[in-house]
Design an enzyme around this catalytic site. Sequence first.
Site, PDB file in Angstrom:
ATOM      1  N   GLU A 120       0.836  -1.204   0.000  1.00 14.24           N
ATOM      2  CA  GLU A 120       0.000   0.000   0.000  1.00 14.24           C
ATOM      3  C   GLU A 120       0.868   1.250   0.000  1.00 14.24           C
ATOM      4  O   GLU A 120       0.571   2.236  -0.657  1.00 14.24           O
ATOM      5  CB  GLU A 120      -0.863   0.007   1.264  1.00 14.24           C
ATOM      6  CG  GLU A 120      -2.330  -0.129   1.010  1.00 14.24           C
ATOM      7  CD  GLU A 120      -3.124   0.432   2.171  1.00 14.24           C
ATOM      8  OE1 GLU A 120      -2.894  -0.012   3.306  1.00 14.24           O
ATOM      9  OE2 GLU A 120      -3.961   1.303   1.928  1.00 14.24           O
ATOM     10  N   THR A 168      -7.304  12.433   1.240  1.00 15.35           N
ATOM     11  CA  THR A 168      -6.604  11.919   2.424  1.00 15.35           C
ATOM     12  C   THR A 168      -5.536  12.921   2.852  1.00 15.35           C
ATOM     13  O   THR A 168      -5.282  13.111   4.041  1.00 15.35           O
ATOM     14  CB  THR A 168      -5.977  10.542   2.115  1.00 15.35           C
ATOM     15  OG1 THR A 168      -7.027   9.700   1.633  1.00 15.35           O
ATOM     16  CG2 THR A 168      -5.358   9.909   3.343  1.00 15.35           C
TER      17      THR A 168
HETATM   18  N1  HSE Z   1      -5.565   6.040   9.927  1.00 17.74           N
HETATM   19  C1  HSE Z   1      -5.471   6.704   8.659  1.00 17.74           C
HETATM   20  C2  HSE Z   1      -6.024   8.094   8.772  1.00 17.74           C
HETATM   21  C3  HSE Z   1      -6.306   6.061   7.592  1.00 17.74           C
HETATM   22  O1  HSE Z   1      -7.003   8.260   9.490  1.00 17.74           O
HETATM   23  O2  HSE Z   1      -5.527   8.999   8.119  1.00 17.74           O
HETATM   24  C4  HSE Z   1      -5.992   4.701   7.258  1.00 17.74           C
HETATM   25  O3  HSE Z   1      -4.651   4.342   7.244  1.00 17.74           O
END
Ligand code: HSE
Length: 291
Positions: A120, A168
């Site tokens: 990943e 993200t």
């Molecule tokens: N824990 C990570 C986050 C997402 O919340 O940015 C998944 O890896």
Amino acid sequence: MLTVRAPATSANLGSGFDVFGAALSRPADVLRVSEADRTTISVTGAGSQYIPEDPEKNTVGAVAEALDAPAHIEIDKGVRPASGLGSSAASAAAAAVGLNELYERGYSRAELVPMAAEGEAVVSGDAHADNVAPAILGGFTIATPEGVTRVDAGVPLVACLPEVVVSTRDARRVVPAGATIEEVVETVGCAATLVVGMCRDDPALVGRGMADAVVTPARAALIEGYETVHTAALGAGATGVTVSGAGPTVVAACRESDRRAVAATMVEAFADAGVESRAYQTRVGRGATVH
Ligand code: HSE
């Protein structure tokens, strides 16, 4: 040829940022893997138009490389990318489990977790095991640099995925750089409560333990309609509500008898905020399975 189903996962669960994760009984990715001289990838299903088929750029290509297991890999996406439901982790987990079996590599499930996480990372730049660990091992997992601890659990959940995009990168950028001692104390209390709730399969404790005053409020602000959905879900019987992974999915814990109403209420609340969504009535479930 082997067929592998790997589940969507919900990371963080509020109080366990970058540590907690849960396998969901649905949705899931399904991969078909067959031996080949070099790796080729084809992708269909939810959001497939956004997923590269070039093995250098696809997480399953990196996993095939790590296992020295070239294969033709057909990915049927049930987990939309950028959903907060561990989409790339589901594919990476399925590839790791499937190729390990196809080529009889003999790695244990626990040994496959860091391999899938590295796979990943090649693509996403970040090697968190909080999604791949539950996708491979199933149940509820606590992933730390020292290793993964898991417990079987079956707590009912609703995962409501709105038609909004949260990158993200943005979701990580808004994470506060620090926390007060009061916030740390509260978070430890919630995280401990959630773990006991998972061990006892107790939706009330799991829901209470999802509270988080540090990361979730900053991320919730990126999800249109979050506050409306949060309040409405609690009103419909949810025991706790938080952001799933980096979002935009909103996840709620509840009793089985309330799950249908919680799901319908969350979709309605998003609609009231002008956002379309779909709700998965799910629960903490199994890891990847080979068929
Ligand atoms: N824990 C990570 C986050 C997402 O919340 O940015 C998944 O890896």
